[in-house]
Design a protein around this motif. Structure first.
Motif, mmCIF file in Angstrom:
data_model
loop_
_atom_site.group_PDB
_atom_site.id
_atom_site.type_symbol
_atom_site.label_atom_id
_atom_site.label_comp_id
_atom_site.label_asym_id
_atom_site.label_seq_id
_atom_site.Cartn_x
_atom_site.Cartn_y
_atom_site.Cartn_z
ATOM 1 N N VAL A 109 0.853 -1.191 0.000
ATOM 2 C CA VAL A 109 0.000 0.000 0.000
ATOM 3 C C VAL A 109 0.886 1.237 0.000
ATOM 4 N N SER A 110 0.261 2.401 -0.172
ATOM 5 C CA SER A 110 1.028 3.638 -0.154
ATOM 6 C C SER A 110 1.494 3.943 1.275
ATOM 7 N N ARG A 111 2.445 4.851 1.384
ATOM 8 C CA ARG A 111 2.965 5.210 2.709
ATOM 9 C C ARG A 111 1.899 5.895 3.565
ATOM 10 N N MET A 112 0.979 6.615 2.939
ATOM 11 C CA MET A 112 -0.078 7.280 3.699
ATOM 12 C C MET A 112 -1.006 6.245 4.332
ATOM 13 N N VAL A 113 -1.385 5.233 3.573
ATOM 14 C CA VAL A 113 -2.225 4.157 4.110
ATOM 15 C C VAL A 113 -1.469 3.412 5.201
ATOM 16 N N ALA A 114 -0.179 3.167 4.978
ATOM 17 C CA ALA A 114 0.636 2.496 5.985
ATOM 18 C C ALA A 114 0.727 3.327 7.257
ATOM 19 N N LEU A 115 0.775 4.644 7.118
ATOM 20 C CA LEU A 115 0.803 5.520 8.293
ATOM 21 C C LEU A 115 -0.471 5.365 9.103
ATOM 22 N N PHE A 116 -1.620 5.348 8.426
ATOM 23 C CA PHE A 116 -2.885 5.180 9.148
ATOM 24 C C PHE A 116 -2.987 3.794 9.785
ATOM 25 N N ILE A 117 -2.477 2.780 9.132
ATOM 26 C CA ILE A 117 -2.456 1.438 9.724
ATOM 27 C C ILE A 117 -1.581 1.444 10.971
ATOM 28 N N PHE A 118 -0.414 2.069 10.871
ATOM 29 C CA PHE A 118 0.505 2.148 12.012
ATOM 30 C C PHE A 118 -0.135 2.906 13.172
ATOM 31 N N LEU A 119 -0.772 4.028 12.877
ATOM 32 C CA LEU A 119 -1.449 4.789 13.937
ATOM 33 C C LEU A 119 -2.601 3.998 14.538
ATOM 34 N N GLY A 120 -3.297 3.222 13.722
ATOM 35 C CA GLY A 120 -4.361 2.362 14.235
ATOM 36 C C GLY A 120 -3.829 1.296 15.176
ATOM 37 N N ILE A 121 -2.695 0.707 14.802
ATOM 38 C CA ILE A 121 -2.066 -0.299 15.670
ATOM 39 C C ILE A 121 -1.651 0.331 16.992
ATOM 40 N N LEU A 122 -1.043 1.518 16.931
ATOM 41 C CA LEU A 122 -0.656 2.205 18.168
ATOM 42 C C LEU A 122 -1.873 2.554 19.014
ATOM 43 N N GLY A 123 -2.966 2.952 18.360
ATOM 44 C CA GLY A 123 -4.195 3.265 19.087
ATOM 45 C C GLY A 123 -4.780 2.054 19.789
ATOM 46 N N VAL A 124 -4.767 0.915 19.119
ATOM 47 C CA VAL A 124 -5.276 -0.322 19.729
ATOM 48 C C VAL A 124 -4.418 -0.718 20.923
ATOM 49 N N ILE A 125 -3.093 -0.624 20.774
ATOM 50 C CA ILE A 125 -2.192 -0.954 21.881
ATOM 51 C C ILE A 125 -2.441 -0.026 23.067
ATOM 52 N N ALA A 126 -2.614 1.274 22.796
ATOM 53 C CA ALA A 126 -2.873 2.237 23.871
ATOM 54 C C ALA A 126 -4.206 1.949 24.548
ATOM 55 N N PHE A 127 -5.227 1.598 23.777
ATOM 56 C CA PHE A 127 -6.541 1.324 24.338
ATOM 57 C C PHE A 127 -6.521 0.072 25.213
ATOM 58 N N VAL A 128 -5.836 -0.972 24.749
ATOM 59 C CA VAL A 128 -5.720 -2.201 25.537
ATOM 60 C C VAL A 128 -4.944 -1.924 26.822
ATOM 61 N N GLY A 129 -3.883 -1.147 26.724
ATOM 62 C CA GLY A 129 -3.126 -0.780 27.916
ATOM 63 C C GLY A 129 -3.973 0.005 28.899
ATOM 64 N N TYR A 130 -4.795 0.906 28.388
ATOM 65 C CA TYR A 130 -5.696 1.690 29.232
ATOM 66 C C TYR A 130 -6.692 0.786 29.948
ATOM 67 N N LEU A 131 -7.275 -0.156 29.201
ATOM 68 C CA LEU A 131 -8.236 -1.079 29.814
ATOM 69 C C LEU A 131 -7.584 -1.954 30.873
ATOM 70 N N LEU A 132 -6.387 -2.468 30.572
ATOM 71 C CA LEU A 132 -5.692 -3.315 31.544
ATOM 72 C C LEU A 132 -5.318 -2.534 32.796
#
Length: 62
Positions: free
Chosen positions: A27-50
């Motif tokens: 994919v393009s770098r812009m799409v990859a950036l949004f995927i990366f930010l989504g992964i970081l967001g999921v990790i942050a949300f799981v950490g918050y819940l834990l």
């Protein structure tokens, strides 16, 4: 000076991650950036819940 070096190191690591996602998924770098930010967001949300789960459990023990 140390903060500036740390900032550049983070930028390089993020760039490597985004480039890797872009190359692997084709994919393009812009799409990859949004995927990366989504992964970081999921990790942050799981950490918050834990953190809230374990903070609530330890408060009940006292």
């Amino acid at each position: 000076m140390g903060r500036l070096v740390g900032w550049f190191i983070r930028i390089v690591i993020y760039d490597i991650c985004i480039t890797g996602i872009s190359d692997i998924l084709g994919v393009s770098r812009m799409v990859a950036l949004f995927i990366f930010l989504g992964i970081l967001g999921v990790i942050a949300f799981v950490g918050y819940l834990l953190r809230n789960k374990y903070a609530t459990d330890t408060a009940d023990d006292f």
